[in-house]
Design a protein around this motif. Structure first.
Motif, PDB file in Angstrom:
ATOM      1  N   ILE B 232      44.914  -7.053   3.120  1.00  0.00           N
ATOM      2  CA  ILE B 232      44.100  -8.204   3.540  1.00  0.00           C
ATOM      3  C   ILE B 232      43.663  -8.261   4.973  1.00  0.00           C
ATOM      4  O   ILE B 232      42.560  -8.430   5.067  1.00  0.00           O
ATOM      5  CB  ILE B 232      44.936  -9.517   3.376  1.00  0.00           C
ATOM      6  N   ILE B 233      44.543  -7.530   5.860  1.00  0.00           N
ATOM      7  CA  ILE B 233      44.156  -7.526   7.170  1.00  0.00           C
ATOM      8  C   ILE B 233      42.832  -6.638   7.354  1.00  0.00           C
ATOM      9  O   ILE B 233      41.795  -7.231   7.984  1.00  0.00           O
ATOM     10  CB  ILE B 233      45.120  -6.958   8.121  1.00  0.00           C
ATOM     11  N   ILE B 234      42.707  -5.492   6.655  1.00  0.00           N
ATOM     12  CA  ILE B 234      41.494  -4.823   7.078  1.00  0.00           C
ATOM     13  C   ILE B 234      40.222  -5.495   6.310  1.00  0.00           C
ATOM     14  O   ILE B 234      38.897  -5.134   6.708  1.00  0.00           O
ATOM     15  CB  ILE B 234      41.628  -3.257   6.679  1.00  0.00           C
ATOM     16  N   PHE B 235      40.444  -6.264   5.330  1.00  0.00           N
ATOM     17  CA  PHE B 235      39.260  -7.173   4.599  1.00  0.00           C
ATOM     18  C   PHE B 235      38.879  -8.230   5.484  1.00  0.00           C
ATOM     19  O   PHE B 235      37.794  -8.630   5.561  1.00  0.00           O
ATOM     20  CB  PHE B 235      39.774  -7.161   3.123  1.00  0.00           C
ATOM     21  N   ALA B 236      39.959  -9.043   5.999  1.00  0.00           N
ATOM     22  CA  ALA B 236      39.786 -10.131   6.398  1.00  0.00           C
ATOM     23  C   ALA B 236      39.277 -10.170   7.962  1.00  0.00           C
ATOM     24  O   ALA B 236      38.451 -10.912   8.363  1.00  0.00           O
ATOM     25  CB  ALA B 236      41.074 -11.050   6.342  1.00  0.00           C
ATOM     26  N   PHE B 237      39.891  -9.567   8.691  1.00  0.00           N
ATOM     27  CA  PHE B 237      39.620  -9.541  10.259  1.00  0.00           C
ATOM     28  C   PHE B 237      38.450  -9.202  10.769  1.00  0.00           C
ATOM     29  O   PHE B 237      37.913  -9.564  11.529  1.00  0.00           O
ATOM     30  CB  PHE B 237      40.972  -8.757  10.780  1.00  0.00           C
ATOM     31  N   PRO B 238      37.552  -8.063  10.045  1.00  0.00           N
ATOM     32  CA  PRO B 238      36.444  -7.885  10.330  1.00  0.00           C
ATOM     33  C   PRO B 238      35.432  -9.070  10.240  1.00  0.00           C
ATOM     34  O   PRO B 238      34.557  -9.399  11.001  1.00  0.00           O
ATOM     35  CB  PRO B 238      35.814  -6.933   9.576  1.00  0.00           C
ATOM     36  N   VAL B 239      35.806 -10.013   9.602  1.00  0.00           N
ATOM     37  CA  VAL B 239      35.057 -11.366   9.317  1.00  0.00           C
ATOM     38  C   VAL B 239      35.287 -12.037  10.734  1.00  0.00           C
ATOM     39  O   VAL B 239      34.257 -12.523  11.218  1.00  0.00           O
ATOM     40  CB  VAL B 239      35.369 -12.069   7.912  1.00  0.00           C
ATOM     41  N   LEU B 240      36.455 -12.319  11.020  1.00  0.00           N
ATOM     42  CA  LEU B 240      36.855 -13.023  12.267  1.00  0.00           C
ATOM     43  C   LEU B 240      36.161 -12.269  13.308  1.00  0.00           C
ATOM     44  O   LEU B 240      35.558 -12.903  14.253  1.00  0.00           O
ATOM     45  CB  LEU B 240      38.320 -13.134  12.467  1.00  0.00           C
ATOM     46  N   THR B 241      36.041 -11.048  13.453  1.00  0.00           N
ATOM     47  CA  THR B 241      35.426 -10.277  14.647  1.00  0.00           C
ATOM     48  C   THR B 241      34.131 -10.851  14.725  1.00  0.00           C
ATOM     49  O   THR B 241      33.504 -11.123  15.806  1.00  0.00           O
ATOM     50  CB  THR B 241      35.722  -8.663  14.422  1.00  0.00           C
ATOM     51  N   ILE B 242      33.340 -10.561  13.933  1.00  0.00           N
ATOM     52  CA  ILE B 242      31.959 -10.830  13.624  1.00  0.00           C
ATOM     53  C   ILE B 242      31.615 -12.223  14.187  1.00  0.00           C
ATOM     54  O   ILE B 242      30.845 -12.876  14.999  1.00  0.00           O
ATOM     55  CB  ILE B 242      31.239 -10.648  12.194  1.00  0.00           C
ATOM     56  N   ALA B 243      32.608 -13.216  13.475  1.00  0.00           N
ATOM     57  CA  ALA B 243      32.326 -14.723  13.684  1.00  0.00           C
ATOM     58  C   ALA B 243      32.629 -14.982  15.031  1.00  0.00           C
ATOM     59  O   ALA B 243      31.811 -15.662  15.721  1.00  0.00           O
ATOM     60  CB  ALA B 243      33.192 -15.537  12.966  1.00  0.00           C
ATOM     61  N   LEU B 244      33.622 -14.532  15.689  1.00  0.00           N
ATOM     62  CA  LEU B 244      34.020 -14.604  17.204  1.00  0.00           C
ATOM     63  C   LEU B 244      32.719 -14.266  18.144  1.00  0.00           C
ATOM     64  O   LEU B 244      32.398 -14.723  19.223  1.00  0.00           O
ATOM     65  CB  LEU B 244      35.248 -13.983  17.349  1.00  0.00           C
ATOM     66  N   LEU B 245      32.350 -12.916  17.613  1.00  0.00           N
ATOM     67  CA  LEU B 245      31.231 -12.364  18.484  1.00  0.00           C
ATOM     68  C   LEU B 245      29.920 -13.123  18.356  1.00  0.00           C
ATOM     69  O   LEU B 245      29.323 -13.437  19.410  1.00  0.00           O
ATOM     70  CB  LEU B 245      30.749 -10.971  17.901  1.00  0.00           C
ATOM     71  N   LEU B 246      29.597 -13.816  17.301  1.00  0.00           N
ATOM     72  CA  LEU B 246      28.237 -14.828  17.147  1.00  0.00           C
ATOM     73  C   LEU B 246      28.713 -16.134  18.026  1.00  0.00           C
ATOM     74  O   LEU B 246      27.921 -16.434  18.830  1.00  0.00           O
ATOM     75  CB  LEU B 246      28.230 -15.128  15.698  1.00  0.00           C
ATOM     76  N   MET B 247      30.054 -16.460  18.046  1.00  0.00           N
ATOM     77  CA  MET B 247      30.392 -17.518  18.711  1.00  0.00           C
ATOM     78  C   MET B 247      30.372 -17.372  20.420  1.00  0.00           C
ATOM     79  O   MET B 247      29.639 -18.163  20.967  1.00  0.00           O
ATOM     80  CB  MET B 247      31.897 -18.175  18.510  1.00  0.00           C
TER      81      MET B 247
END
Lengths: 325, 647
Positions: B232-247
């Protein structure tokens, strides 16, 4: 026991959510009570098993030296406790979909009436209510006629807020770049609390408004009063008002929709659609002429029960700003 | 930036915090120097790559963060205990509930679970360490850098104030002009990279380093839970990484992804956040399920009931966890059909979760249940978590959710899931595996006292919130008037919160007391348990297993005890171990400064720190240290010393 539990819950009028004053909130209240009963049933099964097992198999003097058996599992038992939850989920799914569809529409029995459209928009920590038909506007309170469908059209001049009058309906978000709609009917006169439920910054806790349901005659009299006595809402005054953090109640004999159109206005004008995104930025408000918009609202044949949303057919063709359907 | 804006000023509570931070730091520095412990600290802890020590450091940080987040919680409860309280103002309250949420989820629950994972997983699968020990140290120091960066925000620059969900446009520079949400995006980003690396590391560890004979379906349930969690981590965390980068781009570089103007979409943030955020809930809950499975099985002296369906149900939960994110915003107006879909996927999760509950109950059935401290937490989990579960199903019903959304009912629900789920699990696991790491148990009397305080106070704190929600009290509301009638139930909740605080203080006191007075355990297996980790001596030597065990079935150690067959008949040979390295620690420091400078948009220092990060990573790539060997005599001596007999 279940019966008394239901009575206890529904009789408890201090639980606002379970004390509905209109059909939409009543549907939701019934759904909630039904689901609580199902959940109490599930809890009863789990708790009974739990208590029996813990008392029977706890380590005690009498079972010293008892060597528990090796058990891999039991196919039939495992199928049983998979199948029964699936059945429960199916039942709840049917209830959910049915009630969700029902509360999104104009409440049953009121479809043939022309709904009263009220635009509710939030800015900082206050609510603006614009009545396009009546051409009036209020701040931090809203008066509505009883037994007539009300169509709230929601948007925000800032952070996402959530428009909520718990005794009439559940909540829905008000956002800056799309219009959402909430249909409700008040069936008895009276004052109800409304508020923003979605955290929107420092003054969020004070973002409440009064919803006063009154008989149609009283309502008409109130509108007439406002038209005659309240001041007009001027554009620069409205811009100043938008920036103010908190205000008390205010009443105007015209509304801001005339010079600051809401996001979904783009549906009717096509060309305006994209421009309106910026239009919502509260630094540059569109100075649109008033009259065309006003007549636009009045001409919308919003009463056909088969087509609860006259705008939806235009949704995809015009732009990407959807409404709630 | 002016210096008087740099430090947060004007709040007596914050001045108090500053003073205590300075005093505590001075005390630590003095203590280390006085007792000449600098070398020890550097050699044994800061440079360690030993999975057990990294695990201990994770847990230590998690305990400190539990208290930080707990103080936030007490402050929130105090402010809302009675109508029109004047303890905190609106802005301060907003910062407090934001940091409470972020810290409890990301800097308490996650590291606590990672700590237990680190300590236990290599031992449970019969390995000497994780697959990439140095990477494991990097993961920890990145987490630590992120946690420290987040925590200094409340004295330097101001804390984030837009909720742990940081919804746009509220979290945009327009509505949140302080640096608080820069801290949010950067601190979560840095620790998030660490989390992602941990996910990869443990998947490889579990897939490649299991002892001979341990097939996937013979793995202990905790190992299974961690494996699925890491997927789950390796599928879910990249989404957070990108979202935080856009933020970060929106806030620091003026881009318009989520803003109100120029086509920015606030709903896009909400979607991205919850596409990560919902699986995140299962990242903390699934390992908890694994911990409870181990403990319930051990203390009912029975194998786990329905092993295959336990595994299958976790796999199904992990899949469904990616299909339910929109239930966090049914009220966004996406229409009845979309909401209907997400309602059904969400309720479907109740089915595999129900299977697990019944399997645990049937593990207990016909067992011989002893009520030790870890078992008490596991047993309390079942009825409390079931309330969290059934209210979750109620919230899943989209129509009804229109009334629960954003209210205290929701707050009650997720605390009923996360506290018995995640917190009880990590405390249970902490008591259960403590003797493995330190060689003595935590005192049972104090442990049970803390348990009763925590379990009862938890319900007193959170059960009233269900009713407050139905009364119409919204979450994140810092004050209310007396006419609302919210007062009495909030006061009751405050009483519970004090009880919880007492419980946690007893828990920590127990660590101190037991360290001084609790008798040492010479057996290595104080609970008469079942999995491989208990076959090692306690405290576990650095190499874990003198000889790699051979696994013939599930509960390998239990059957080796029962049938009196040794786990391995091979001779001790020299053991290859990885060398310590200081580079992960230094990398963490560099990342901390990179984040700190970016928070304040200090470009030159940021670029320098960024280059430092790249240089440290480059030197690591050229590291040619291939570890060292532990000679046979040393192993034999260690085993004799720990076990008190010959091997």
């Amino acid at each position: 026991m279940l019966l008394s539990f239901t009575l206890l819950l529904s009789g408890c009028s201090s639980l606002t959510v379970l004390n509905p004053k209109g059909p939409a909130a009543r549907t939701l209240s019934d759904t909630i009570i039904f689901s609580i009963l199902v959940m109490v049933g599930i809890l009863a099964v789990v708790y009974t098993l739990y208590i029996v097992i813990l008392t029977k198999y706890r380590a005690k003097k009498s079972n010293e030296g008892y060597e528990p058996p090796h058990e891999e599992g039991n196919k039939w038992l495992e199928i049983l406790w998979t199948a029964i939850p699936i059945l429960i989920v199916v039942v709840l799914s049917v209830v959910t979909v049915k009630t969700t569809v029902a509360v999104e529409k104009v409440p049953a029995g009121y479809e043939d009436q022309k709904p009263l459209v009220i635009y509710a928009s939030s800015s900082n920590w206050k609510w603006h209510f614009s009545y396009p038909e009546e051409g009036i506007e209020t701040v931090n309170y809203v008066n509505i006629p009883t037994n007539r469908p009300i169509e709230f059209r929601l948007y925000s001049f800032g952070p996402i807020t959530s428009f909520w009058i718990p005794q009439l309906h559940g909540q829905k978000y008000a956002m800056s770049d799309m219009l959402t709609k909430l249909n409700m009917v008040a069936e008895e006169p009276g004052s109800m609390l409304g508020r923003n439920a979605n955290f929107s910054g420092e003054g969020f806790a004070h973002m409440e408004f009064e919803t006063l349901a009154m008989t149609p005659t009283e309502y008409d009299k109130w509108v007439k009063d406002v038209k005659e006595t309240a001041p007009e809402l001027k554009e620069d005054e409205f811009n100043k008002l938008l920036k103010t953090e908190h205000v008390g109640r205010m009443t105007f004999s015209s509304n801001h929709l005339e010079f600051s159109p809401p996001p979904a206005e783009g549906h009717h004008h096509g060309g305006d659609a994209n421009g309106n995104m910026e239009g919502m930025d509260h630094n540059e408000l569109h100075p649109d002429p008033a009259t065309t918009e006003e007549s636009e609202f009045d001409n919308v044949p919003n009463v056909d029960p088969n087509k609860p949303d006259p705008d939806s057919s235009l949704d995809e063709s015009s732009n990407h700003q959807h409404e709630g359907h | 930036m002016k210096w008087d804006e740099f430090f947060v000023t004007g709040e007596p509570l914050i001045y108090g915090a500053m003073v205590s931070i300075v005093l505590a730091s001075l005390a630590i520095l003095f203590g280390l120097t006085y007792y000449k412990k600098w070398g020890y600290l550097w050699r044994e802890w800061l440079t360690t790559v030993d999975h057990k020590r990294i695990g201990v450091m994770y847990i230590l940080c998690a305990l400190i963060m539990l208290f930080r987040g707990g103080v936030d919680a007490i402050m929130m409860r105090a402010q809302t205990a009675a109508p029109d309280m004047k303890f905190l103002d609106g802005q301060h309250y907003n910062e407090v509930f934001t940091t409470h949420g972020v810290i409890m989820i990301l800097f308490m629950a996650m590291p606590f679970i990672f700590g237990l994972m680190n300590v236990v997983i290599p031992l449970q699968i019969g390995a000497r360490d994780v697959a990439f020990p140095k990477l494991n140290a990097i993961s920890f120091w990145l987490f630590f850098a992120g946690a420290m960066l987040f925590n200094i925000s409340f004295v330097i620059g101001g804390s984030p104030d837009a909720g742990w969900t940081a919804y746009f446009p509220l979290a945009s520079i327009e509505f949140s002009p302080t640096v608080g949400n820069n801290y949010y995006s950067l601190a979560l980003q840095i620790s998030g990279i660490g989390t992602l690396l941990t996910g990869l590391n443990f998947i490889v560890t579990i897939m490649k380093m299991r002892a001979p004979g341990m097939t996937l379906m013979r793995m202990p349930m905790f190992t299974w839970a961690v494996l699925i969690t890491c997927v789950i981590i390796i599928f879910a965390f990249p989404v957070l990484t990108i979202a935080l980068l856009l933020m970060l781009f929106d806030r620091v570089f003026g881009s318009q992804f989520f803003t109100m103007a120029n086509g920015g979409m606030d709903m896009l943030w909400a979607n991205l956040f919850w596409v990560w955020g919902h699986p995140e809930v299962y990242i903390v809950i699934l390992p908890a399920f694994g911990i409870f499975s181990e403990i319930i099985s051990t203390f009912s002296r029975k194998n786990l009931y329905g092993y295959s369906s336990m595994v299958l149900s976790m796999v199904i939960i992990s899949g469904l966890s990616f299909l339910v994110w929109a239930h966090h915003f049914y009220t966004m107006g996406q229409g009845a059909m979309v909401n209907g879909f997400f309602s059904i996927t969400t309720m479907a999760i109740a089915v595999p979760t129900g299977i697990k509950i019944f399997n645990w109950l049937f593990t207990l059935r016909k067992g011989r249940i002893s009520f030790t401290t870890p078992m008490l937490y596991s047993l309390a989990f079942i009825p409390i978590f079931t309330i969290g579960g059934v209210t979750g199903v109620m919230l899943a019903m989209a129509s009804a959710d229109y009334q629960y959304h954003n209210t205290m009912f929701l707050v009650a629900h997720f605390h009923y899931v996360l506290i018995p789920g995640a917190v009880f699990a990590v405390i249970a696991g902490f008591h259960y595996w403590f003797p493995k790491v330190f060689g003595f148990r935590l005192n049972e009397k104090l442990g049970k006292l803390a348990f009763w305080f925590i379990a009862i106070s938890f319900n007193v704190t959170f059960f009233p919130l269900f009713f407050l929600g139905l009364k119409g009290m919204t979450r994140r509301t810092y004050t209310y008037s007396a006419e609302t009638g919210f007062g009495p139930l909030n006061m009751l909740s405050m009483v519970g919160a004090i009880g919880l605080a007492i419980g946690f203080i007893i828990l920590v006191y127990n660590i101190y007391w037991s360290t001084r007075y609790e008798p040492r355990d010479k057996t290595g297996d104080p609970w008469d348990a079942r999995a491989l980790e208990w076959s090692t001596p306690s405290p576990v030597p650095v190499y874990n297993f003198a000889v790699t065990p051979k696994v013939k079935g599930r509960d390998a150690y239990w059957f080796s005890k029962k049938n009196n067959e040794p786990l391995s008949d091979e001779k001790i040979t020299k053991i290859h171990m990885p060398s310590n390295t200081g580079k992960p620690f230094i990398l963490g420091i560099a990342f901390f400064f990179l984040g700190f400078f970016l928070v304040f948009s200090w470009w030159i220092p940021s670029i320098i720190a960024g280059i430092a990060v790249l240089i440290i990573m480059a030197t690591m790539s050229f590291d040619r240290n291939n570890g060292y060997y532990i000679p046979v005599e040393e192993i034999v001596q260690t085993e004799q010393k720990l076990r008190g007999d010959t091997v």
